[in-house]
Enzyme design. Structure first.
Site, PDB file in Angstrom:
ATOM      1  CB  CYS A 203      -6.398   7.663  31.376  1.00  0.00           C
ATOM      2  SG  CYS A 203      -5.875   8.900  30.196  1.00  0.00           S
TER       3      CYS A 203
ATOM      4  CG  HIS B 197     -10.796   6.959  31.043  1.00  0.00           C
ATOM      5  ND1 HIS B 197     -10.749   8.305  31.330  1.00  0.00           N
ATOM      6  CD2 HIS B 197      -9.855   6.741  30.082  1.00  0.00           C
ATOM      7  CE1 HIS B 197      -9.815   8.870  30.581  1.00  0.00           C
ATOM      8  NE2 HIS B 197      -9.265   7.943  29.819  1.00  0.00           N
TER       9      HIS B 197
ATOM     10  CG  ASN C   9      -8.947  11.041  27.835  1.00  0.00           C
ATOM     11  OD1 ASN C   9      -9.000  11.163  29.050  1.00  0.00           O
ATOM     12  ND2 ASN C   9      -8.245  10.102  27.238  1.00  0.00           N
TER      13      ASN C   9
HETATM   14  N1  ACO Z   1      -8.055  14.699  11.991  1.00  0.00           N
HETATM   15  C1  ACO Z   1      -8.025  14.141  10.771  1.00  0.00           C
HETATM   16  N2  ACO Z   1      -7.313  13.039  10.471  1.00  0.00           N
HETATM   17  C2  ACO Z   1      -6.607  12.487  11.468  1.00  0.00           C
HETATM   18  C3  ACO Z   1      -6.588  13.017  12.765  1.00  0.00           C
HETATM   19  C4  ACO Z   1      -7.345  14.179  13.007  1.00  0.00           C
HETATM   20  N3  ACO Z   1      -7.418  14.759  14.222  1.00  0.00           N
HETATM   21  N4  ACO Z   1      -5.801  12.240  13.534  1.00  0.00           N
HETATM   22  C5  ACO Z   1      -5.333  11.239  12.757  1.00  0.00           C
HETATM   23  N5  ACO Z   1      -5.804  11.415  11.486  1.00  0.00           N
HETATM   24  C6  ACO Z   1      -5.574  10.579  10.324  1.00  0.00           C
HETATM   25  C7  ACO Z   1      -4.298   9.771  10.415  1.00  0.00           C
HETATM   26  O1  ACO Z   1      -3.210  10.563  10.028  1.00  0.00           O
HETATM   27  C8  ACO Z   1      -4.595   8.640   9.470  1.00  0.00           C
HETATM   28  O2  ACO Z   1      -4.365   9.099   8.171  1.00  0.00           O
HETATM   29  P1  ACO Z   1      -3.677   8.117   7.064  1.00  0.00           P
HETATM   30  O3  ACO Z   1      -4.619   6.957   6.954  1.00  0.00           O
HETATM   31  O4  ACO Z   1      -3.606   8.999   5.873  1.00  0.00           O
HETATM   32  O5  ACO Z   1      -2.364   7.743   7.657  1.00  0.00           O
HETATM   33  C9  ACO Z   1      -6.096   8.406   9.601  1.00  0.00           C
HETATM   34  O6  ACO Z   1      -6.612   9.604  10.216  1.00  0.00           O
HETATM   35  C10 ACO Z   1      -6.453   7.212  10.448  1.00  0.00           C
HETATM   36  O7  ACO Z   1      -5.647   7.253  11.618  1.00  0.00           O
HETATM   37  P2  ACO Z   1      -5.785   6.174  12.754  1.00  0.00           P
HETATM   38  O8  ACO Z   1      -4.827   6.509  13.837  1.00  0.00           O
HETATM   39  O9  ACO Z   1      -5.757   4.806  12.173  1.00  0.00           O
HETATM   40  O10 ACO Z   1      -7.293   6.466  13.222  1.00  0.00           O
HETATM   41  P3  ACO Z   1      -8.137   5.681  14.261  1.00  0.00           P
HETATM   42  O11 ACO Z   1      -9.425   5.263  13.699  1.00  0.00           O
HETATM   43  O12 ACO Z   1      -7.316   4.644  15.005  1.00  0.00           O
HETATM   44  O13 ACO Z   1      -8.476   6.827  15.309  1.00  0.00           O
HETATM   45  C11 ACO Z   1      -7.743   7.617  17.441  1.00  0.00           C
HETATM   46  C12 ACO Z   1      -7.428   7.510  15.975  1.00  0.00           C
HETATM   47  C13 ACO Z   1      -8.998   8.450  17.612  1.00  0.00           C
HETATM   48  C14 ACO Z   1      -6.580   8.298  18.156  1.00  0.00           C
HETATM   49  C15 ACO Z   1      -7.987   6.200  18.023  1.00  0.00           C
HETATM   50  O14 ACO Z   1      -6.940   5.354  17.659  1.00  0.00           O
HETATM   51  C16 ACO Z   1      -8.126   6.215  19.517  1.00  0.00           C
HETATM   52  O15 ACO Z   1      -9.048   6.765  20.068  1.00  0.00           O
HETATM   53  N6  ACO Z   1      -7.225   5.533  20.199  1.00  0.00           N
HETATM   54  C17 ACO Z   1      -7.286   5.467  21.646  1.00  0.00           C
HETATM   55  C18 ACO Z   1      -6.372   6.492  22.143  1.00  0.00           C
HETATM   56  C19 ACO Z   1      -6.870   7.157  23.373  1.00  0.00           C
HETATM   57  O16 ACO Z   1      -8.042   7.272  23.649  1.00  0.00           O
HETATM   58  N7  ACO Z   1      -5.918   7.645  24.122  1.00  0.00           N
HETATM   59  C20 ACO Z   1      -6.219   8.387  25.293  1.00  0.00           C
HETATM   60  C21 ACO Z   1      -5.445   7.962  26.448  1.00  0.00           C
HETATM   61  S1  ACO Z   1      -5.614   6.266  26.764  1.00  0.00           S
HETATM   62  C22 ACO Z   1      -7.140   6.079  27.164  1.00  0.00           C
HETATM   63  O17 ACO Z   1      -7.649   6.981  27.778  1.00  0.00           O
HETATM   64  C23 ACO Z   1      -7.827   4.848  26.780  1.00  0.00           C
END
Ligand code: ACO
Length: 321
Positions: free
Chosen positions: A114, A248, A278
């Site tokens: 990314c 980004h 993304n």
């Molecule tokens: N729909 C519903 N529930 C979901 C989903 C979904 N699509 N995905 C995860 N969950 C659930 C999980 O299973 C978890 O459930 P649990 O509490 O019963 O275990 C709950 O939601 C919370 O999960 P978390 O991973 O803690 O959620 P968080 O608030 O951290 O959000 C996310 C997740 C959106 C992936 C976030 O961590 C994020 O954006 N991280 C950055 C990752 C990213 O952007 N990567 C891209 C490449 S790197 C970059 O470009 C920066």
């Protein structure tokens, strides 16, 4: 003024097919509300069978050439940031070189996930400053839909496909415009937080994207905030000088954290994550293209670009358009 690089062309391409959160929720245990609240994403474009990193990148490049009033023969170098090339080799850059009818110069790909566009922009700027090129096409082109595990709701809802391009041109004029500073980082100890499981060298693996979302989120906010301090202090500027943040587009909450650090109001931040999701290395040039063409970003304004991605890799670029 010393030789430097002006941004003179902008182009973007998005595949026709739009997939909404509601459509994803009909196939996965997720919901429109969850995706919007946690990421800011409402929909994304997904490549059709004939869209590839080459075809989309070539279209974005052609649009950037026409914006700049240039033709392929005016370009010396093509750099393509992609994690989803059509082939292991030849590079997507040389495929695009042929596609747009450029028969001289050279091209190569850059693999920084990314952060790829910022890494490619920094490389292009160095090629210009060191007199190896007068004009460089910098392209980010990605088809993450082909490396997603569509049964993993934690990753597949986050990404989209597309391509963006800019053209850098050498200038010696005393206008204080162009790329002012770039800063690149990587920390391979964090490689297992975000990676593709296998590739042509490990064909027994799935070849799908894997991510520890919460950890990536934490590193993104921390590292991008300190990168902002680094780029400003290296140029002797303060956050009050920044006119635009073109980040980004990974997650609206990461973008808002960096905007808060800069004390920038929301209308000074270019957002596409709601409609594109993304698009990895394509996200910054797609956002730039949109905001330059609709007249938001004007000549002479100071633009901060930042990205973090698999590696982990991260970087910033400061440019006066
Ligand atoms: N729909 C519903 N529930 C979901 C989903 C979904 N699509 N995905 C995860 N969950 C659930 C999980 O299973 C978890 O459930 P649990 O509490 O019963 O275990 C709950 O939601 C919370 O999960 P978390 O991973 O803690 O959620 P968080 O608030 O951290 O959000 C996310 C997740 C959106 C992936 C976030 O961590 C994020 O954006 N991280 C950055 C990752 C990213 O952007 N990567 C891209 C490449 S790197 C970059 O470009 C920066």
């Amino acid at each position: 003024m010393a030789r430097h690089s002006l941004l003179v062309g902008f182009g973007g391409f998005l595949p026709d097919r739009v997939v909404t959160n509601v459509e994803l929720a009909s196939q996965l245990d997720t919901s429109d509300e969850w995706i919007r609240a946690r990421t800011g994403i409402a929909c994304r474009h997904v490549a059709g069978p004939h869209d590839t990193a080459t075809s989309m990148g070539a279209e974005a490049a052609s649009r950037a050439l026409s914006y700049a009033g240039l033709s392929a023969s005016d370009i010396d170098v093509i750099l393509v940031a992609t994690a989803t090339p059509d082939q292991a080799f030849p590079a997507t850059a040389v495929r695009i070189q042929a596609e747009i009818g450029m028969i001289s110069g050279f091209g190569y790909d850059i693999s920084s996930a990314c952060s790829g566009f910022v890494f490619a922009l920094a490389t292009a700027d160095s090629l210009i400053r060191s007199h190896q090129a007068n004009r460089v096409l910098v392209i980010g082109s990605e088809v993450y839909s082909r490396i997603l595990d569509w049964s993993d709701r934690g990753t597949c809802v986050l990404f989209g496909d597309g391509a963006g391009a800019v053209i850098l041109e050498a200038s010696e004029s005393d206008d204080h415009r162009g790329i002012l500073s770039t800063h690149l980082h990587s920390d391979g100890r964090l490689r297992d937080l975000l990676y593709v499981d296998g590739a042509v060298g490990q064909p027994e693996k799935s070849g799908k994207l894997r991510m520890s979302g919460r950890d990536v989120f934490r590193h993104a906010v921390e590292k991008l905030s300190s990168s902002v301090d680094e780029v400003l202090s290296s140029c002797g500027l303060t956050r009050d000088h920044i006119d635009w943040l073109v980040p980004h587009q990974a997650n609206i909450r990461i973008i808002e954290a960096v905007a808060k650090k800069l004390a920038l109001p929301a209308d000074r931040v270019v957002i596409t994550v709601d409609r594109h999701a993304n698009t990895s290395a394509a996200s910054i040039p797609l956002a730039l293209d949109e905001a330059v063409r609709d007249g938001r970003i004007r000549q002479g304004e100071l633009v901060l670009m930042e990205a973090l991605g698999g590696g982990l890799t991260w970087g910033t670029a400061l440019a006066r358009l």
